[in-house]
Design a protein around this motif. Structure first.
Motif, PDB file in Angstrom:
ATOM      1  N   UNK A 104       0.834  -1.186   0.000  1.00 37.55           N
ATOM      2  CA  UNK A 104       0.000   0.000   0.000  1.00 37.55           C
ATOM      3  C   UNK A 104       0.882   1.254   0.000  1.00 37.55           C
ATOM      4  N   UNK A 105       1.894   1.138   0.816  1.00 35.62           N
ATOM      5  CA  UNK A 105       2.783   2.280   0.980  1.00 35.62           C
ATOM      6  C   UNK A 105       3.528   2.594  -0.319  1.00 35.62           C
TER       7      UNK A 105
ATOM      8  N   UNK B 119       2.595   1.951  -3.312  1.00 38.87           N
ATOM      9  CA  UNK B 119       1.684   2.571  -4.273  1.00 38.87           C
ATOM     10  C   UNK B 119       1.501   4.034  -3.933  1.00 38.87           C
ATOM     11  N   UNK B 120       1.352   4.290  -2.633  1.00 42.07           N
ATOM     12  CA  UNK B 120       1.158   5.664  -2.187  1.00 42.07           C
ATOM     13  C   UNK B 120       2.337   6.534  -2.596  1.00 42.07           C
ATOM     14  N   UNK B 121       3.525   5.992  -2.370  1.00 38.02           N
ATOM     15  CA  UNK B 121       4.724   6.738  -2.717  1.00 38.02           C
ATOM     16  C   UNK B 121       4.748   7.060  -4.207  1.00 38.02           C
TER      17      UNK B 121
ATOM     18  N   UNK C 194       2.202   7.352  -6.145  1.00 37.06           N
ATOM     19  CA  UNK C 194       1.198   8.383  -6.409  1.00 37.06           C
ATOM     20  C   UNK C 194       1.725   9.752  -6.005  1.00 37.06           C
ATOM     21  N   UNK C 195       2.387   9.786  -4.877  1.00 42.57           N
ATOM     22  CA  UNK C 195       2.922  11.062  -4.400  1.00 42.57           C
ATOM     23  C   UNK C 195       3.911  11.608  -5.430  1.00 42.57           C
TER      24      UNK C 195
ATOM     25  N   UNK D 207       3.988  10.951  -8.526  1.00 48.25           N
ATOM     26  CA  UNK D 207       3.246  11.354  -9.709  1.00 48.25           C
ATOM     27  C   UNK D 207       2.640  12.741  -9.497  1.00 48.25           C
ATOM     28  N   UNK D 208       2.085  12.906  -8.301  1.00 47.30           N
ATOM     29  CA  UNK D 208       1.488  14.195  -7.961  1.00 47.30           C
ATOM     30  C   UNK D 208       2.524  15.300  -7.971  1.00 47.30           C
ATOM     31  N   UNK D 209       3.652  14.985  -7.368  1.00 45.17           N
ATOM     32  CA  UNK D 209       4.720  15.966  -7.276  1.00 45.17           C
ATOM     33  C   UNK D 209       5.134  16.406  -8.671  1.00 45.17           C
TER      34      UNK D 209
ATOM     35  N   UNK E 174       3.285  16.136 -11.315  1.00 44.06           N
ATOM     36  CA  UNK E 174       2.152  16.823 -11.928  1.00 44.06           C
ATOM     37  C   UNK E 174       2.103  18.283 -11.569  1.00 44.06           C
ATOM     38  N   UNK E 175       2.288  18.569 -10.317  1.00 43.95           N
ATOM     39  CA  UNK E 175       2.147  19.954  -9.893  1.00 43.95           C
ATOM     40  C   UNK E 175       3.433  20.739 -10.109  1.00 43.95           C
TER      41      UNK E 175
ATOM     42  N   UNK F  52       6.312  20.337  -8.729  1.00 44.02           N
ATOM     43  CA  UNK F  52       6.896  20.656  -7.422  1.00 44.02           C
ATOM     44  C   UNK F  52       8.340  21.107  -7.575  1.00 44.02           C
TER      45      UNK F  52
ATOM     46  N   UNK G 222      13.766  21.550  -1.137  1.00 38.92           N
ATOM     47  CA  UNK G 222      14.272  20.851   0.031  1.00 38.92           C
ATOM     48  C   UNK G 222      15.271  19.845  -0.459  1.00 38.92           C
ATOM     49  N   UNK G 223      16.495  19.982  -0.043  1.00 44.38           N
ATOM     50  CA  UNK G 223      17.413  18.935  -0.430  1.00 44.38           C
ATOM     51  C   UNK G 223      18.426  18.680   0.663  1.00 44.38           C
TER      52      UNK G 223
END
Lengths: 269, 273, 181
Positions: free
Chosen positions: A2-3, A5-7, A9-10, A12-14, A16-17, A19, A23-24
């Motif tokens: 689950x995790x 997949x979540x990562x 998605x995150x 992908x979102x990052x 997408x937007x 980002x 922060x490095x």
């Protein structure tokens, strides 16, 4: 699973937007001392976790001044922004120097988190520096120099070497490090210092024209026997300026508080 | 649909007296009752047609609400949210993180162990060959040790360490010209005003020597920190050191001199001249 | 992405992946918006307050407790924001509901009988006290459980069962009477 997949998605979102990379992490080996100078804004220093050393700012990248002509070039003479935060970070040997630009711009708020073992040296005597440095909860060895900027601190232990020309120096110690002496000097600003009432120290308080107040019982030194063989049995002429010196709680490390025209408040808490 | 509603309205008089049970009807429909409560309600429903009717009405209303579509937010709601999120990305504390590797600690530890070792050797030596010798000899050894530590520490990068070195110098009995020179060097060149000031204070006890006073007067000329200037002037006035007169005159004429220093210099001049 | 719980996503947000919040926004902003409308906040303010809730979620992400129900937390924030809104605007929530709730035909094509019914429902909702509106909105329109509503409003489940029944009874009486006219 689950995790994972979540990562994904995150990410992908990052992506997408769009980002931005603000922060490095960097690894710097063998840091023994951190020098901080010319911070374009207020500076807060706090203890970090896990040997990590972190810089934060609320300054927007767009606020960080950039000269169009210099795009693609790296300044040879002065520091340049290699952190993306308007600060340069340069390592030389075991020292790391964090420095801001030579510009009158003190609009940001910077927080630097430091691991407990490094020595800290803050030099805000450059006119491009901000007007306030605040140190919270650091157990590190500290050196701070300012012109007119105030030095504020809480729950530090020192050893401290603080110097200000006209800034006030005020705050509290949670304990006084006995390994090395601590010295606090302000030329025309006041010194207001609180220490635990069981602090052991050999104190020297001096103000040329200001007043000295102490919440501690200071056991006056017995007339010092002159150690100079040539002086023989001559009594040493004591006292430079309005001076109070002696032991608190039986004596300990040396603690020097000096001012020319500012008052000195030495509190026990 | 409308008809049914009106029907219920008409048939329903809702006269059940058992208000306690009646109050649970909505929760009963929502399956939010405890098993005991549910049993109680069910038992009551068996012989209370009023409550049964009311239950029907509640269900109808629930269905009505369920079939009421939610209002759509303005079409740009999501765009506005994204803008907010983007803003959060930027000003919300940009940061850089650096992981520190502490292998230098080992080096520092090695130095301390070495110094400690050297100290014990010194002490041990003094013990073995001091069976017959005096305590003064032992003191001498301790002073020697302090001097070793002092000369090592004064070169240190950390101002607290250098302050410590100056403190050692103060404690050395029968200071050597070497110690005095290190203190003078510190007074003139140490990057930290605090350390320079400590060196000035430590040199106070050696100021009985004319050559030290001459050096202190020379130092006064090059000091820029008002605190140091005042401390040196006060010190030298005590010993009536007239070689600083030209410097004092400079101070009193220079507009850039700190007001308190000027006052101090002028007072000193009246005493010295 | 529906298999991911709100709580999983919120934990990810808490850990710094703030973009994940857009998933939660997609899921819940409509409900929040309607909650505000139904409690008497005007149309544009309802939209503002909805944004504010998410802004606050982001700002206080660190205070989100692991395993805490996200929707419960979200509505607690929403409720506080809503109260503050009424306080600062000195507008009483007892006033009429936003017109949009009644102008159904402006928004969508709908048969007149259905329109009448929905209008009747909102008009009834308009006439009951604000605390009751809030309970009905949370429970019936937003589908919150009794336990959660009890926590959000700071009362016991036992009390909620009774309060909910009374609130709905007021609504029913008004609604069915209206429909009768």
């Amino acid at each position: 699973m689950k995790h994972t997949i979540l990562v994904i998605i995150i990410f992908w979102l990052a992506w997408q937007t769009g980002l931005s990379q603000n922060q490095y992490e960097t690894k710097i080996p063998n840091i023994r001392k951190v020098l901080i100078e010319k911070i374009p804004g207020t500076l807060l220093i706090e203890q970090s976790q896990n040997n990590v050393f972190k810089i934060e700012t609320d300054k927007e990248p767009s606020e960080i001044v950039e000269d169009e002509r210099t795009r693609g070039l790296k300044p040879v003479t002065s520091s340049y922004d290699n952190t993306g935060l308007g600060l340069s970070l340069v390592q030389s040997g075991s020292n790391v120097t964090i420095s801001g630009p030579n510009q009158f711009d003190a609009t940001g708020n910077y927080t630097i988190f430091l691991p407990p073992e490094v020595e800290v040296s803050v030099d805000l005597t450059n006119p491009f520096s901000g007007q306030l440095v605040e140190i919270r909860g650091l157990k590190n060895s500290l050196e701070v120099k300012t012109l007119s900027g105030d030095i504020k601190f809480s729950n530090i232990t020192g050893p401290t070497v603080f110097h200000s020309i006209s800034g006030n120096i005020e705050g509290s110690f949670s304990d006084l490090n006995q390994e090395a002496p601590s010295s606090i000097i302000s030329i025309s600003g006041l010194i207001d210092l609180a220490m635990p009432s069981n602090t052991k120290a050999e104190v020297k308080l001096m103000s040329v024209s200001g007043k000295i107040y102490s919440g501690f019982e200071i056991e006056k030194e017995k007339p010092n026997k002159n150690k100079d063989p040539r002086a023989g049995e001559l009594a040493q002429i004591s006292g430079i300026g309005q001076k109070t010196s002696g032991k608190i709680n039986g004596g300990g490390t040396s603690l020097i508080l000096q001012s020319i025209s500012g008052n000195i408040y030495f509190r026990n808490k | 649909m409308k008809k049914r509603i009106i029907d219920y309205q008409k048939t329903d008089t809702m006269k059940c007296n058992n208000t306690q049970i009646n109050a649970l009807l909505t929760a009963y429909l929502d399956n939010a009752l405890t098993p005991e409560e549910s049993k109680m309600v069910e038992a009551h429903l068996n012989d209370c047609s009023d409550c049964l009717d009311e239950l029907q009405e509640i269900r109808t209303l629930h269905l009505q609400i369920e079939h009421t579509p939610l209002i759509d937010p303005p079409t740009d709601a999501e765009r506005r949210f994204r803008q907010m999120l983007e803003k959060q990305h930027k000003p919300q504390k940009q940061s850089i993180t650096i992981t520190v590797d502490f292998s230098w600690k080992k080096i520092a530890a090695a130095i301390i162990i070495f110094l400690a070792g050297a100290a014990t050797v010194l002490l041990f030596q003094s013990k073995t060959d001091s069976d017959t010798s005096s305590i003064a000899h032992l003191e001498n050894q301790v002073s020697q040790m302090r001097q070793v530590l002092m000369t090592a520490l004064i070169k240190n990068d950390s101002p607290s360490d250098r302050l410590k070195a100056v403190q050692y110098a103060e404690q050395i009995s029968g200071p050597s010209p070497e110690v005095t020179n290190i203190l003078l060097e510190t007074l003139n060149h140490d990057p930290s005003v605090n350390v320079r000031l400590a060196a000035a204070n430590a040199l106070h006890q050696f100021a009985v020597h004319q050559e030290v006073r001459t050096k202190l007067a020379q130092s006064l000329q090059q000091q820029s920190d008002p605190m140091l200037q005042i401390v040196l002037i006060k010190m030298l006035v005590q010993f009536h050191e007239r070689s600083m007169v030209p410097t004092l005159q400079d101070f009193s004429h220079d507009e850039k001199t700190h007001e308190m220093v000027k006052k101090e210099a002028e007072e000193a001049l009246t005493v010295l001249l | 992405m529906d298999w991911l719980s709100d709580e999983d996503i919120m934990l990810e947000v808490k850990q710094g992946n703030i973009d994940a919040l857009s998933l939660l926004f997609k899921r819940h902003h409509k409900h929040l918006f309607n909650f505000f409308l139904q409690t008497g906040v005007e149309y544009h303010h309802s939209e503002d307050l909805t944004q504010q809730v998410f802004y606050r979620i982001l700002k206080y992400k660190d205070s989100y407790r692991e395993k805490a129900g996200f929707r419960k937390w979200m509505f607690t924030i929403a409720r506080n924001i809503m109260r503050r809104h009424f306080e600062t605007r000195k507008r009483h929530p007892e006033q009429e509901l936003p017109a949009i709730l009644l102008n159904i035909s402006e928004r969508q094509t709908i048969d007149s009988e259905e329109e009448e019914r929905i209008k009747a429902l909102y008009k009834a909702l308009e006439k009951i006290p604000p605390q009751d509106r809030e309970l009905i909105s949370l429970s019936r329109f937003q589908g919150m459980k009794y336990e959660d509503i009890a926590e959000i409003t700071g009362t016991t489940v036992g009390a909620i069962k009774v309060k909910m029944h009374r609130a709905l009874k007021k609504l029913r009486d008004l609604y069915f009477e209206k429909a009768d006219h």
